[in-house]
Design a protein around this motif. Structure first.
Motif, PDB file in Angstrom:
ATOM      1  N   SER A 244      14.912  -3.042   1.970  1.00  0.00           N
ATOM      2  CA  SER A 244      15.529  -3.869   0.934  1.00  0.00           C
ATOM      3  C   SER A 244      14.427  -4.381   0.013  1.00  0.00           C
ATOM      4  O   SER A 244      13.236  -4.290   0.333  1.00  0.00           O
ATOM      5  CB  SER A 244      16.251  -5.048   1.562  1.00  0.00           C
ATOM      6  N   GLY A 245      14.830  -4.926  -1.135  1.00  0.00           N
ATOM      7  CA  GLY A 245      13.849  -5.449  -2.089  1.00  0.00           C
ATOM      8  C   GLY A 245      12.945  -6.502  -1.470  1.00  0.00           C
ATOM      9  O   GLY A 245      11.719  -6.480  -1.635  1.00  0.00           O
TER      10      GLY A 245
ATOM     11  N   GLN B  91      10.553  -4.883   0.850  1.00  0.00           N
ATOM     12  CA  GLN B  91       9.499  -4.177   0.109  1.00  0.00           C
ATOM     13  C   GLN B  91       8.453  -5.150  -0.411  1.00  0.00           C
ATOM     14  O   GLN B  91       7.256  -4.899  -0.322  1.00  0.00           O
ATOM     15  CB  GLN B  91      10.097  -3.414  -1.079  1.00  0.00           C
TER      16      GLN B  91
ATOM     17  N   LEU C 116      14.541  -9.651  -7.338  1.00  0.00           N
ATOM     18  CA  LEU C 116      15.254  -9.674  -6.048  1.00  0.00           C
ATOM     19  C   LEU C 116      16.643 -10.285  -6.156  1.00  0.00           C
ATOM     20  O   LEU C 116      16.879 -11.172  -6.979  1.00  0.00           O
ATOM     21  CB  LEU C 116      14.450 -10.498  -5.037  1.00  0.00           C
TER      22      LEU C 116
END
Ligand SMILES: Nc1ncnc2c1ncn2[C@@H]1O[C@H](COP(=O)(O)OP(=O)(O)OP(=O)(O)O)[C@@H](O)[C@H]1O
Ligand SMILES: [Mg+2]
Lengths: 247, 260
Positions: free
Chosen positions: A145-146, A149, A174
């Motif tokens: 997921s953002g 990451q 995000l």
């Protein structure tokens, strides 16, 4: 925080032109060891450019920047030394998409610092644990997921053992529910005494962690002060107007 | 939320790409491929003279064709990498040299380049036909590969290079460890297409007395006078190979799309 503390970063009379556009005008900023400095300002005011001057992703048009006693002239080796000392986290994460989380974190220590694979991976696992992603070491960026990451990206920067960390709007790409997990990691870092320059409009983070707030407008560092000074009692009219806008 | 940008680059022409949506048992690809195979099996059985003789005569040529194709593509890949890096170089002279190479070579027909290297330069030094053929093919395809490499490298988001530099890597390290590995994934399908195009263009080397598939066919036909039968077989053999490889490229593309 204390005035007597060593200055980690000194930005002296820095200007940056892109053709005719002056993105940064005569900026002067000092960051002491362990200090967290927040940079705010409207879009296009030069926040990113100032940050990118610190690790020389942009060349300076004028002025000097010192990291401790390293002064980056134009020599490539000086610039690389600075980049080894200064970690950067980007708005769009920029994880290496062909490498796993572990591969992302170990690449620079192995190629730049020539660490052995075992050593680099041991460090990387420790960092992944610190950002709460021990179970994701074999995942590729596309599988994360953002928020995950961005936490890997923070671990990747930390793996070089930087003295200073730069964050350029680390949470603005995000989804809302992922912002907190990234801010929490940043708060931990701040508490552990990392020197940080952060472009962000997250007020919660500002109140909890910022020692100083810088307001930039049209390339100019218009105002520097404590969070209380800037947020509650801004001197400049433009700062006031901007804050009304975002608060 | 910022999606990690999927990098895609344009596919060059010159190859038959099976339509991915064709799931039917009688897809165009299947009809052509299995039809061609069936002909290669049935014809020699029904009419051994001349088809069986032709089929016995040409395998040497097939081998030669693949020798030329594979050697040329390997050298062309290397030239293409250098040319592609030159095309994006910030050093003016390097950039100019690479660009002039690409423009000049792409502006001259391959057949003319073959003549030039074998006959024109042959006035100064004589190369074995096979060597001249491989040089001409790889210099020519190197220019096209160069453009594929350039487009591939430029399709990698610039944040990748910045992140690598910000970590203290040199540009060369960043290129080797970050940019090129991602580039190779992106350019694999276009390179596959160049391979197919080269396989077909390799038939041109038969004019330099290289005994490739086409040349072997010609040798057979000129003795037996069975032109129709011989060139039919030659055409079918080329078709089988190009169809086979284009299926392979399509499968590769599909896998990359799935992000494997
Ligand atoms: N590479 C570039 N080339 C030309 N102009 C640029 C470049 N990068 C930034 N600029 C210009 O410099 C000015 C400052 O940009 P910068 O990205 O630093 O602003 P910012 O404060 O980070 O804005 P935002 O909040 O939108 O990220 C803008 O006018 C921008 O258009
Ligand atoms: Mg910005």
């Amino acid at each position: 925080m204390a005035e007597s503390a060593n200055k980690r970063v000194r930005i002296i009379d820095v200007s940056k032109y892109f053709g005719d556009v002056q993105a940064v005008r005569n900026a002067n900023v000092e960051v002491a060891e362990g200090e967290v400095v927040l940079i705010i300002g409207p879009s296009g005011s030069g926040k990113s450019t100032l940050l990118r001057c610190v690790n020389r992703l942009e060349t300076l048009s004028a002025g000097d920047i010192w990291i401790d006693d390293i002064h980056a002239s134009h020599s490539k080796s000086d610039i690389r030394r600075i980049r080894e000392e200064v970690g950067m986290v980007f708005q769009s994460f920029n994880l290496f998409s062909h490498l796993t989380a572990l591969g992302n974190i170990t690449l620079a220590p192995r190629t730049v610092k020539k660490l052995s694979r075992e050593q680099a991976e041991a460090d990387a696992r420790r960092l992944l644990k610190r950002v709460g992603l021990s179970d994701k070491e074999a995942s590729y960026p596309g599988q994360l997921s953002g928020g995950q990451q961005q936490r890997v990206a923070i671990a990747r920067a930390l793996a070089m053992n930087p003295k200073v960390m730069l964050f350029d709007e680390p949470t603005s790409a995000l989804d809302p529910e992922m912002i907190k997990e990234v801010l929490d990691v940043m708060l931990d870092l701040a508490r552990e005494g990392m020197t940080m320059l952060v472009v962000s409009h997250e007020m919660g983070f500002a109140k909890a962690a910022a020692d100083k707030v810088i307001f930039m407008d049209q390339g100019e560092v218009l105002e520097i002060g404590t969070p209380a000074e800037i947020f509650e009692n801004p001197r400049e009219e433009r700062t006031k107007r901007f804050l009304e806008h975002i608060l | 939320m910022a999606e990690v940008k999927q990098t895609r680059i344009e596919i060059s022409d010159g190859a038959l790409i099976p339509d991915r949506n064709e799931k039917s048992v009688f897809s165009a690809w299947r009809i052509s491929f299995f039809g061609a195979i069936a002909l290669l099996v049935i014809l020699p059985i029904v009419k051994p003279d001349p088809f069986w003789d032709i089929l016995k005569f040409i395998p040497d040529g097939i081998l030669r064709t693949f020798q030329v194709t594979v050697s040329s593509i390997v050298i062309a890949l290397f030239i293409g990498l250098v040319a592609g890096l030159g095309r994006i170089s910030r050093i003016t002279i390097v950039n100019r040299i690479a660009t002039v190479y690409v423009e000049v070579i792409r502006g001259i027909p391959l057949l003319v380049q073959l003549f030039y290297i074998y006959y024109a330069l042959g006035q100064f030094f004589t190369l074995p036909p096979m060597v001249a053929a491989i040089i001409a093919m790889s210099v020519c395809y190197g220019a096209y590969m160069g453009e594929i490499f350039r487009a591939g490298i430029q399709s990698i988001p610039k944040g990748q290079m910045e992140a690598a530099l910000a970590l203290g890597m040199t540009r060369a390290q960043a290129l080797r460890k970050v940019i090129l590995p991602q580039t190779f994934r992106v350019i694999l399908p276009p390179i596959g297409n160049e391979f197919i195009a080269l396989l077909k263009d390799s038939s041109l080397v038969s004019i330099l007395a290289v005994s490739d598939l086409l040349r072997r066919g010609r040798e057979f036909a000129s003795v037996s006078f069975q032109y129709f039968e011989t060139y039919t077989v030659v055409a079918i053999v080329y078709l089988v190979f190009t169809l086979f490889f284009s299926k392979l490229v399509a499968a590769m593309e599909k896998r990359l799309e799935r992000g494997g």
